[in-house]
Design a protein around this motif. Structure first.
Motif, short mmCIF file in Angstrom:
data_model
loop_
_atom_site.label_atom_id
_atom_site.label_comp_id
_atom_site.label_asym_id
_atom_site.label_seq_id
_atom_site.Cartn_x
_atom_site.Cartn_y
_atom_site.Cartn_z
N PHE A 25 -6.64 -18.31 24.96
CA PHE A 25 -7.92 -17.97 25.57
C PHE A 25 -9.10 -18.38 24.69
CE2 PHE A 25 -5.42 -15.26 28.47
CZ PHE A 25 -5.99 -15.67 29.66
N ALA A 26 -8.95 -18.31 23.38
CA ALA A 26 -10.01 -18.78 22.49
C ALA A 26 -10.21 -20.29 22.67
CB ALA A 26 -9.67 -18.46 21.04
N ASP A 27 -9.11 -21.03 22.76
CA ASP A 27 -9.19 -22.48 22.99
C ASP A 27 -9.81 -22.77 24.35
OD1 ASP A 27 -8.02 -23.00 20.54
OD2 ASP A 27 -6.04 -23.45 21.38
N PHE A 28 -9.39 -22.04 25.38
CA PHE A 28 -9.92 -22.22 26.73
C PHE A 28 -11.45 -22.07 26.72
CE2 PHE A 28 -10.48 -20.16 31.10
CZ PHE A 28 -10.52 -21.37 31.79
N GLN A 29 -11.92 -21.03 26.05
CA GLN A 29 -13.36 -20.80 26.00
C GLN A 29 -14.07 -21.89 25.18
OE1 GLN A 29 -12.73 -16.46 24.99
NE2 GLN A 29 -14.54 -16.29 26.27
N ARG A 30 -13.46 -22.32 24.10
CA ARG A 30 -14.04 -23.38 23.26
C ARG A 30 -14.11 -24.69 24.05
NH1 ARG A 30 -11.52 -26.92 19.87
NH2 ARG A 30 -9.60 -25.74 19.98
N PHE A 31 -13.04 -25.01 24.78
CA PHE A 31 -13.03 -26.23 25.59
C PHE A 31 -14.10 -26.16 26.69
CE2 PHE A 31 -8.25 -26.58 24.57
CZ PHE A 31 -8.52 -27.25 23.38
N ARG A 32 -14.30 -24.98 27.27
CA ARG A 32 -15.33 -24.83 28.29
C ARG A 32 -16.70 -25.17 27.70
NH1 ARG A 32 -14.75 -22.32 33.06
NH2 ARG A 32 -16.86 -21.49 32.89
N VAL A 33 -16.98 -24.69 26.51
CA VAL A 33 -18.27 -24.95 25.86
C VAL A 33 -18.43 -26.45 25.58
CG1 VAL A 33 -19.65 -24.56 23.77
CG2 VAL A 33 -18.52 -22.62 24.92
N ILE A 34 -17.36 -27.09 25.10
CA ILE A 34 -17.41 -28.53 24.81
C ILE A 34 -17.76 -29.32 26.06
CG2 ILE A 34 -15.98 -30.54 24.20
CD1 ILE A 34 -14.53 -28.66 22.19
N GLN A 39 -19.16 -20.26 28.24
CA GLN A 39 -17.95 -19.90 27.49
C GLN A 39 -16.98 -19.10 28.36
OE1 GLN A 39 -18.61 -17.38 24.09
NE2 GLN A 39 -16.61 -17.82 23.24
N LYS A 40 -17.51 -18.16 29.13
CA LYS A 40 -16.66 -17.31 29.97
C LYS A 40 -16.63 -17.86 31.38
CE LYS A 40 -17.43 -13.17 27.27
NZ LYS A 40 -17.92 -11.79 27.27
N ALA A 71 -11.20 -32.25 26.80
CA ALA A 71 -11.55 -30.85 27.06
C ALA A 71 -11.69 -30.59 28.56
CB ALA A 71 -12.85 -30.49 26.33
N ARG A 72 -12.27 -31.54 29.28
CA ARG A 72 -12.41 -31.38 30.73
C ARG A 72 -11.04 -31.31 31.41
NH1 ARG A 72 -17.43 -35.28 32.70
NH2 ARG A 72 -19.06 -33.95 31.85
N ARG A 77 -6.91 -28.00 33.98
CA ARG A 77 -5.49 -27.61 34.02
C ARG A 77 -5.32 -26.11 33.80
NH1 ARG A 77 -1.52 -28.24 29.39
NH2 ARG A 77 0.43 -27.58 30.31
N TYR A 78 -5.99 -25.58 32.79
CA TYR A 78 -5.86 -24.15 32.48
C TYR A 78 -6.39 -23.30 33.63
CZ TYR A 78 -4.94 -25.46 27.58
OH TYR A 78 -4.40 -25.97 26.41
#
Length: 138
Positions: A25-34, A39-40, A71-72, A77-78
């Motif tokens: 979930f930390a990675d998911f949020q980081r990838f969203r920001v990238i 973030q959420k 990241a996209r 995918r996630y």
């Protein structure tokens, strides 16, 4: 819907699996920001996570084009994988690991007692870990 068979409890290191789910979930949020998203993820009225829509991003030296493309793909995918999960499992996982709500607060918003909630949360964690290939075995 496909039925997922989870491994036996005795074969699983649950504590380490929870750590991997938190990392996911930390990675998911980081990838969203990238990718330029918040973030959420936004939860739609039907309980699903919003479908990510990526606009054109001004590429900076900080994030190269390949990193943003990767990241996209991961965010897409996630999001799809999370949206395929049982609604209750998804709700519990998002509230616990994205919103960082305490178990008791999440439990109070649901019609379950603590023992039931803990069993459901455990199944949700194990299902996500199995789907994402991050289940830690003993």
């Amino acid at each position: 819907m496909q039925v997922l068979v989870l491994p036996e409890n005795k074969d699983i290191n649950y504590i380490k699996t929870v750590q991997e789910v938190k990392r996911f979930f930390a990675d998911f949020q980081r990838f969203r920001v990238i990718t330029g998203l918040s973030q959420k993820p936004f939860i739609e009225s039907n309980g699903l996570l919003e479908t990510p829509h990526f606009g054109s991003v001004a590429f900076s030296a900080r994030h190269n084009i390949e990193l943003i493309k990767e990241a996209r793909l991961l965010v897409q995918r996630y999001t799809e994988m999370l949206n395929q999960m049982d609604d209750l499992y998804r709700k519990i996982l998002i509230e616990c690991y994205v919103e960082k709500e305490k178990d008791i607060a999440v439990m109070m918003s649901l019609p379950y007692e603590i023992a039931q909630f803990k069993r459901i949360k455990r199944r949700a964690v194990l299902e996500l870990a199995t789907i994402m290939g991050i289940l830690v075995r003993k």
